[in-house]
Scaffold this active site. Structure first.
Site, PDB file in Angstrom:
ATOM      1  N   SER A 235       4.333   5.159  -6.788  1.00  0.00           N
ATOM      2  CA  SER A 235       4.121   4.049  -7.712  1.00  0.00           C
ATOM      3  C   SER A 235       4.441   2.747  -6.995  1.00  0.00           C
ATOM      4  O   SER A 235       4.843   2.739  -5.829  1.00  0.00           O
ATOM      5  CB  SER A 235       5.009   4.207  -8.945  1.00  0.00           C
ATOM      6  OG  SER A 235       6.357   4.011  -8.576  1.00  0.00           O
ATOM      7  N   LYS A 236       4.259   1.647  -7.731  1.00  0.00           N
ATOM      8  CA  LYS A 236       4.384   0.318  -7.125  1.00  0.00           C
ATOM      9  C   LYS A 236       5.748   0.071  -6.488  1.00  0.00           C
ATOM     10  O   LYS A 236       5.872  -0.736  -5.579  1.00  0.00           O
ATOM     11  CB  LYS A 236       4.100  -0.757  -8.169  1.00  0.00           C
ATOM     12  CG  LYS A 236       2.620  -1.066  -8.266  1.00  0.00           C
ATOM     13  CD  LYS A 236       2.367  -2.242  -9.197  1.00  0.00           C
ATOM     14  CE  LYS A 236       0.866  -2.520  -9.298  1.00  0.00           C
ATOM     15  NZ  LYS A 236       0.533  -3.219 -10.534  1.00  0.00           N
ATOM     16  N   ARG A 237       6.782   0.773  -6.993  1.00  0.00           N
ATOM     17  CA  ARG A 237       8.092   0.488  -6.407  1.00  0.00           C
ATOM     18  C   ARG A 237       8.206   1.030  -4.973  1.00  0.00           C
ATOM     19  O   ARG A 237       9.108   0.676  -4.238  1.00  0.00           O
ATOM     20  CB  ARG A 237       9.214   1.042  -7.288  1.00  0.00           C
ATOM     21  CG  ARG A 237       9.300   2.543  -7.336  1.00  0.00           C
ATOM     22  CD  ARG A 237      10.117   2.954  -8.551  1.00  0.00           C
ATOM     23  NE  ARG A 237       9.918   4.341  -8.872  1.00  0.00           N
ATOM     24  CZ  ARG A 237      10.838   5.278  -8.665  1.00  0.00           C
ATOM     25  NH1 ARG A 237      11.991   4.957  -8.127  1.00  0.00           N
ATOM     26  NH2 ARG A 237      10.592   6.522  -8.989  1.00  0.00           N
ATOM     27  N   HIS A 238       7.253   1.891  -4.574  1.00  0.00           N
ATOM     28  CA  HIS A 238       7.262   2.380  -3.197  1.00  0.00           C
ATOM     29  C   HIS A 238       6.535   1.419  -2.250  1.00  0.00           C
ATOM     30  O   HIS A 238       6.683   1.503  -1.036  1.00  0.00           O
ATOM     31  CB  HIS A 238       6.592   3.757  -3.129  1.00  0.00           C
ATOM     32  CG  HIS A 238       7.316   4.810  -3.915  1.00  0.00           C
ATOM     33  ND1 HIS A 238       6.792   5.405  -5.044  1.00  0.00           N
ATOM     34  CD2 HIS A 238       8.545   5.346  -3.748  1.00  0.00           C
ATOM     35  CE1 HIS A 238       7.659   6.280  -5.527  1.00  0.00           C
ATOM     36  NE2 HIS A 238       8.730   6.258  -4.768  1.00  0.00           N
ATOM     37  N   GLY A 239       5.739   0.528  -2.803  1.00  0.00           N
ATOM     38  CA  GLY A 239       4.953  -0.391  -1.978  1.00  0.00           C
ATOM     39  C   GLY A 239       3.586  -0.562  -2.612  1.00  0.00           C
ATOM     40  O   GLY A 239       3.375  -0.153  -3.751  1.00  0.00           O
TER      41      GLY A 239
END
Ligand code: ZN
Length: 472
Positions: A235-239
């Site tokens: 998800s976005k928190r990984h990049g």
């Protein structure tokens, strides 16, 4: 487009092309509530930019059109009624949310499953809105042989009577994809493993129609690595997780495609860097894994860096420029030279500003950088070399690379040094960095005469301030 979706499209493309098949683009837009303005354009742009060129589709036509599901509404209705006729589907007049909650376990309670034909007719005649639901057998099992996950068997009693046709007359995705895959002669269905649990319902639809079932290839999920080392769904928190965002950060489409091809698939060879044609030549379903793939941004960077290095230098000069942020500066006219130093040293275009920041402003640095065993460089020797360099360079008028190289070569010879040991302290004074794109002569050329002399002088000052006795 989320890279998970792009990976599915890529594997479908690679499989189709590797089998001399056709790659068909179908726009599944029947869920009007989830329709996002412009999203179809994003699909076209992404596929084109990524090099996934479809053989048939809404924009170019083909033998099985229309390829946009909202234009096929009448087709689904006809087939839904055929299923009702066959007893494999039924009318349901329950108000939405009355008898099911999408999140609740178990789903719809089959309230309308056994209405008599008379009751159904009366409700329809009264103008009551309805959906058409699949009549799932209450007993037995449904099985298939997945090309990745192998033999899978599911108890029919665990499946819900899903909606096939909604009250607005539109089909659900789950129904439309089965009808279209049959009508469009789709032989192989490739999708994410999140669809594994829906697959028995699709198979029961094929059975009810008496249609031949396609082969299924379910792809492993893509996880991301969390800060604490654990993994969870990407998800976005990984990049960045969309193709557009990665391209905007300066990853090349061919680098992204190369990397995501390796998310859940392994080639038979040790090869890691692939063009699209090489991927097509080597792709086979037996290299697809069941276990989740982990998206590794570092590996993406390495793969992308290899593709950047392979670019035609003229293409790199053109495409990387806007990322360098040197428009209007003294460096702008020297961009081709600077670009040649950067091309093999970055993992993505957006690395460039940081890599060249030292050219704009000399960073603070420690004099320890001057001390280098292999070059026999000490503070004392460095100071002496910087003094000689200033003396010689301050009278140099021709600040071309050739002239700078011959000047420094002469200086080395006069000092009884090779060029490397001579330019070590010069490069440190010019950059304040242990490692730089380009050597001392490149940096002299890039930052120009005035700035070079200024930095060399401040190097001498810095060493003098240390006031150290050179021990060697
Ligand atoms: Zn009902």
């Amino acid at each position: 487009m989320h890279i998970g979706n792009l990976r599915t499209a890529l594997f479908a493309y690679l499989f189709a092309k590797s089998q001399n098949g056709k790659f068909i683009l179908r726009i599944e837009d029947t869920d009007q509530g989830r329709y996002v303005e412009g999203s179809v354009d994003v699909i076209y742009d992404t596929l084109r930019t990524a090099g996934l060129i479809h053989d048939e589709g809404p924009d170019i036509g083909g033998s099985y059109g229309p390829y946009t599901q909202s234009e096929r509404k009448d087709i689904y209705r006809k087939y839904a009624l055929e299923l009702v006729e066959k007893g494999a589907a039924y009318y349901c007049f329950c108000q939405k949310d009355e008898r099911e909650s999408e999140s609740a376990e178990g789903g719809y309670d089959r309230h309308c499953r056994n209405l008599s034909p008379e009751e159904v007719k009366a409700q329809i005649d009264a103008g009551k809105p309805y959906v058409i639901r699949q009549r799932i057998p209450l007993e037995g099992t449904t099985s298939w042989n997945d090309m990745v996950y192998g033999e899978i068997s599911v108890e029919n009693s665990t499946l819900d009577d899903q909606v096939l046709l909604k009250s607005d007359g539109m089909p659900t995705y789950n129904f439309a994809n089965v009808v279209d895959d049959h009508l469009m002669n789709i032989t192989h269905i490739i999708r994410g493993s999140e669809y594994l649990s829906s697959n028995p319902k699709y198979l029961l639809l094929y059975q009810a129609f008496g249609w031949e079932t396609p082969r299924y290839i379910h792809l492993p999920i893509i996880n991301g690595r969390n800060a604490d080392g654990s993994i969870s769904k990407l998800s976005k928190r990984h990049g960045a997780v969309s193709f557009q965002a990665l391209v905007e950060q300066g990853y090349l489409p061919e680098g992204i495609i190369n990397y995501i091809a390796l998310l859940g698939w392994s080639p038979k060879s040790e090869q890691e860097i692939f063009s699209m044609d090489e991927l097509i030549a080597q792709f086979s379903v037996d290299g697809v894994h069941k276990s989740p793939a982990v998206f590794d941004y570092q590996k993406l960077g390495w793969v992308n860096g290899q593709h950047i290095t392979m670019l035609d230098p003229q293409v790199f000069i053109r495409d990387a420029f806007r990322y360098a942020r040197i428009e209007g500066t003294a460096l702008e006219s020297k961009w081709p030279k600077l670009a040649s130093l950067l091309q093999s040293r970055i993992t993505k275009y957006s690395d460039i500003p940081e890599k060249i920041a030292f050219l704009h402003q000399l960073p603070e640095y420690s004099t320890e950088l001057y001390i280098h065993k292999k070059n026999k460089s000490t503070l004392g020797s460095s100071k002496a070399i910087l003094e000689k360099a200033i003396e010689r360079l301050s009278t140099l008028d021709d600040w071309s690379e050739e002239s700078l190289l011959s000047t420094m070569t002469e200086l080395a010879a006069e000092s009884g040094l090779k060029l490397g040991p001579l330019t070590w302290p010069v490069r440190i004074a010019l950059s304040g960095l242990m490692a730089t794109p380009g050597g001392a002569i490149d940096i002299l050329y890039l930052i120009g005469k005035d700035e070079s002399l200024k930095r060399l002088s401040s190097g001498i000052q810095l060493i003098s301030k240390e006031n150290l006795v050179d021990e060697k």
